[in-house]
Structures are given as C-alpha cells and as structure tokens.
Design a protein around this motif. Structure first.
Motif, short mmCIF file in Angstrom:
data_model
loop_
_atom_site.label_atom_id
_atom_site.label_comp_id
_atom_site.label_asym_id
_atom_site.label_seq_id
_atom_site.Cartn_x
_atom_site.Cartn_y
_atom_site.Cartn_z
N GLY A 189 -65.24 -84.15 37.38
CA GLY A 189 -65.45 -82.73 37.10
C GLY A 189 -64.30 -82.09 36.39
N GLU A 190 -63.32 -81.60 37.16
CA GLU A 190 -62.22 -80.83 36.59
C GLU A 190 -61.36 -81.62 35.62
N GLY A 191 -61.35 -82.94 35.73
CA GLY A 191 -60.51 -83.76 34.87
C GLY A 191 -61.08 -84.03 33.49
N ARG A 192 -62.09 -83.27 33.06
CA ARG A 192 -62.71 -83.49 31.74
C ARG A 192 -62.22 -82.45 30.74
N ASP A 193 -62.43 -82.74 29.47
CA ASP A 193 -61.97 -81.81 28.45
C ASP A 193 -62.94 -80.64 28.32
N GLY A 194 -62.65 -79.73 27.37
CA GLY A 194 -63.48 -78.55 27.22
C GLY A 194 -64.92 -78.83 26.90
N GLY A 195 -65.20 -80.00 26.32
CA GLY A 195 -66.57 -80.36 26.01
C GLY A 195 -67.26 -81.14 27.10
N GLY A 196 -66.58 -81.28 28.26
CA GLY A 196 -67.18 -82.00 29.38
C GLY A 196 -67.04 -83.50 29.28
N HIS A 197 -66.19 -83.98 28.38
CA HIS A 197 -66.02 -85.42 28.20
C HIS A 197 -64.84 -85.93 29.03
N PRO A 198 -64.97 -87.10 29.63
CA PRO A 198 -63.85 -87.67 30.39
C PRO A 198 -62.69 -88.01 29.48
N THR A 199 -61.48 -87.90 30.01
CA THR A 199 -60.28 -88.22 29.24
C THR A 199 -59.45 -89.25 29.99
N GLY A 200 -58.51 -89.89 29.29
CA GLY A 200 -57.61 -90.84 29.94
C GLY A 200 -58.36 -91.97 30.62
N TRP A 201 -57.89 -92.32 31.81
CA TRP A 201 -58.52 -93.42 32.54
C TRP A 201 -59.94 -93.10 32.98
N ALA A 202 -60.24 -91.83 33.13
CA ALA A 202 -61.63 -91.47 33.45
C ALA A 202 -62.56 -91.93 32.35
N ALA A 203 -62.09 -91.86 31.09
CA ALA A 203 -62.90 -92.32 29.97
C ALA A 203 -63.06 -93.83 30.01
N ALA A 204 -62.02 -94.55 30.42
CA ALA A 204 -62.12 -96.01 30.53
C ALA A 204 -63.15 -96.41 31.58
N GLY A 235 -69.62 -106.85 26.36
CA GLY A 235 -70.68 -106.83 25.35
C GLY A 235 -70.17 -106.49 23.97
N LEU A 236 -68.90 -106.84 23.70
CA LEU A 236 -68.29 -106.53 22.41
C LEU A 236 -67.65 -107.78 21.82
N SER A 237 -67.46 -107.77 20.51
CA SER A 237 -66.74 -108.87 19.88
C SER A 237 -65.28 -108.83 20.34
N ARG A 238 -64.59 -109.93 20.15
CA ARG A 238 -63.20 -110.03 20.61
C ARG A 238 -62.34 -108.91 20.03
N ALA A 239 -62.43 -108.71 18.71
CA ALA A 239 -61.60 -107.70 18.05
C ALA A 239 -61.98 -106.29 18.46
N ALA A 240 -63.29 -106.01 18.50
CA ALA A 240 -63.75 -104.67 18.87
C ALA A 240 -63.36 -104.34 20.31
N PHE A 241 -63.49 -105.35 21.19
CA PHE A 241 -63.11 -105.13 22.59
C PHE A 241 -61.63 -104.85 22.73
N ALA A 242 -60.80 -105.65 22.06
CA ALA A 242 -59.35 -105.47 22.16
C ALA A 242 -58.95 -104.08 21.72
N ARG A 243 -59.55 -103.61 20.61
CA ARG A 243 -59.21 -102.27 20.12
C ARG A 243 -59.65 -101.19 21.11
N ARG A 244 -60.87 -101.31 21.61
CA ARG A 244 -61.40 -100.28 22.50
C ARG A 244 -60.66 -100.27 23.84
N SER A 247 -57.23 -98.73 23.39
CA SER A 247 -57.33 -97.29 23.15
C SER A 247 -57.57 -96.52 24.44
N LEU A 248 -58.46 -97.03 25.30
CA LEU A 248 -58.84 -96.30 26.52
C LEU A 248 -57.89 -96.56 27.68
N VAL A 249 -57.42 -97.78 27.82
CA VAL A 249 -56.59 -98.15 28.97
C VAL A 249 -55.11 -97.88 28.70
#
Length: 311
Positions: A189-204, A235-244, A247-249
């Motif tokens: 809840g409160e840990g989301r941005d103004g658009g209601g999206h999770p941020t930081g580790w919540a996004a991960a 469910g991602l390719s090696r390169a796509a997974f590593a980048r994502r 970025s999130l973690v």
C-alpha cells in the motif's frame, strides 16, 4: 521459500518485547538510538511521533508507526510536552514497563494508551527489503485497510492487558507475526509511488519472473545455480533475465546468490553449533577451505571466530 519471511528471519535475533502504557497529559517519551527496530500503536487518544530526521508524524487512534532503522525518536501527546528518557536494556526491553490493569480503570481514564515494542536485529547482514524502508513507516487506521494487521494488534493488546497461561509464547509469536504484517502492509500500500506502482524490492517481489527466481534461490541456496537456469525459472532469456534482475534487485543474480549464501551461513553460525562442514555444504561449497575463504572475504573474519564472537 517466502523471500520476505527469509529476509526477516535472517536479521532477527533474540526475543522481541512489547508492553502497554497508559498516558496522562502532559506526557512524552524520548527513545535513544538502538540496534534493533521498534513500533508504536495508538490504542486510545492520539500522539505525535518525532523522528531523529524529518517532520513530526501525527498518530491517530489505530495508527501503526514502525521505525526500522533504530534511530532515536520521541513519542508524546503534544509537540511541546516534556520528554522522559527511555533507555532499553541489553535485550531491548523497557525496564519496569508498567502494564495497565483491565478495563474499567479506577479514576479518570488515560488520555492515551499506546502499545510499543522492539525487535533485536543483526544489521551486519541487513536485507535490502528492510534497509530501503523510510525512517518511519506510518500505517494510518483506515476503514477496511490492513485487516490482518489490525487483528494481530488486537490480539497482542489483549494478551498484554490480561496475561494468561501461555501468554509469553503467544506474545512472542504475535510480535513476529506483527512485523511481517507491517512490512506486507507497507509494500502493498503506502510503499508505492504516486501512480500506485510498487518500487524498490516491492517491485522485484511483484514481478512474477523475478519473484520466481528469488524463491528458487531462497529455497535452495546450495544449488550451483547459473544465470541461464534462473532465467528459465523467470521465463526469460539469459540476457533479458540478468538485466531485469539487476535492475529490480540492485545487484546481478549470482552476486545476490553469493550474498544470500553467506547471510545464511552467518545465521547458522550465530544460532546453533552446526559443524562447519555442514554449514559450508548448506552455503553451496563442497570444500570447507573454499567456504572459509569466501566467508572471511565477506565478513572480515574466519567462520570459527565469527561463531565465537556471536556466542
């Protein structure tokens, strides 16, 4: 494995403590900095929480305030109330904490009733799930919000107000449950941005693929994971997974894996007398020598010395 539960368990040490207090105006408490984390719940009346850094936070009846970083703060009925210093003992308890008698209380009712508690934490291996939290996690009491958290608060208050056989065990478990509910309520809840999206580790944790790879790591940290295998879990390719993942973690997959392995090893060494050979195996090392070398690189000391110092 549940990543949130794992992260909390890796940091938690000792037993949590809590107590109820009746407050009569004017009242105010000043809490010194501590190694653990604390919380305050206003059960009756209102209060002002003034953190070490930042603006005062107004707390209404039912509000929960969690202070994850152990910094000094004040809790008072008004902003200009005189403050009484509160110093916790070595186990994180308030010496001589009074417990209010059951209702009805003889005489005039208190201006406020607060439920306060403290957790002992090992900050040397602080998980980013907790370190990225703000100085004060404020969870206002809103109708229909955080029902499980409210239920845990009610149960805890009832056990502290009227201790019965088994209350010590119940209170300890309720405090652990309360901590997880507080963190869950913030991230959902409160840990989301103004658009209601999770941020930081919540996004991960909200990303299905990255969450699946994190669960795999936490479920079996000893497994010789590769980026490709973890990518398949996501469910991602090696390169796509590593980048994502990075970025999130906040760190690459295998870097996080090594960090978590060492965190798990440190917890085993701190909490029981598991032989070093088995600790090494659970951390993914077939060689005790290789494990000791990696552990010293991470902690700055040999595993045996770390265990002796923690005992």
């Amino acid at each position: 494995m549940d990543v949130l539960s794992d992260a909390v368990a890796a940091m938690r040490t000792g037993r949590p403590h809590s107590g109820l207090r009746n407050k009569f105006a004017p009242w105010g408490l000043r809490f010194e900095a501590a190694s653990g984390a604390g919380f305050h719940v206003v059960l009756r009346g209102s209060a002002w929480l003034t953190p070490a850094h930042g603006e005062p936070v107004a707390l209404a009846r039912g509000d929960v305030a969690f202070l994850p970083h152990g910094r000094g703060h004040a809790l008072a009925g008004t902003l200009d109330a005189p403050l009484e210093d509160v110093r916790l003992d070595e186990e994180g308890r308030w010496p001589g904490l009074p417990v209010p008698p059951p209702d009805p209380v003889p005489g005039p009712p208190p201006d406020a009733v607060t439920l306060c508690g403290a957790y002992l934490l090992d900050r040397s291996r602080a998980h980013p799930l907790l370190t990225e939290l703000p100085e004060v996690v404020h969870l206002p009491a809103r109708a229909g919000a955080h029902g499980s958290l409210r239920a845990a608060v009610e149960l805890l208050g009832d056990e502290l107000r009227c201790p019965r056989p088994g209350s010590d065990t119940i209170v300890s478990h309720l405090l652990d449950t309360l901590l997880v509910y507080i963190l869950r309520a913030w991230w959902q809840g409160e840990g989301r941005d103004g658009g209601g999206h999770p941020t930081g580790w919540a996004a991960a944790l909200a990303d299905p693929g990255i969450a699946a790879s994190l669960r795999a790591i936490h479920a079996d940290p000893a497994r010789p994971w590769t980026v490709g295998e973890l990518g398949l879990r996501a469910g991602l390719s090696r390169a796509a997974f590593a980048r994502r993942f990075t970025s999130l973690v906040g760190r690459p997959p295998l870097t996080y894996l090594t960090w978590w392995r060492m965190t798990t090893a440190g917890r085993l060494l701190r909490e029981d007398d598991t032989p070093l050979r088995l600790v090494a195996q659970r951390a993914g090392y077939t060689s005790e020598f290789a494990f000791a070398k990696a552990f010293k690189r991470e902690f700055g000391m040999a595993p045996g010395r770390y265990r002796r110092r923690a005992s």
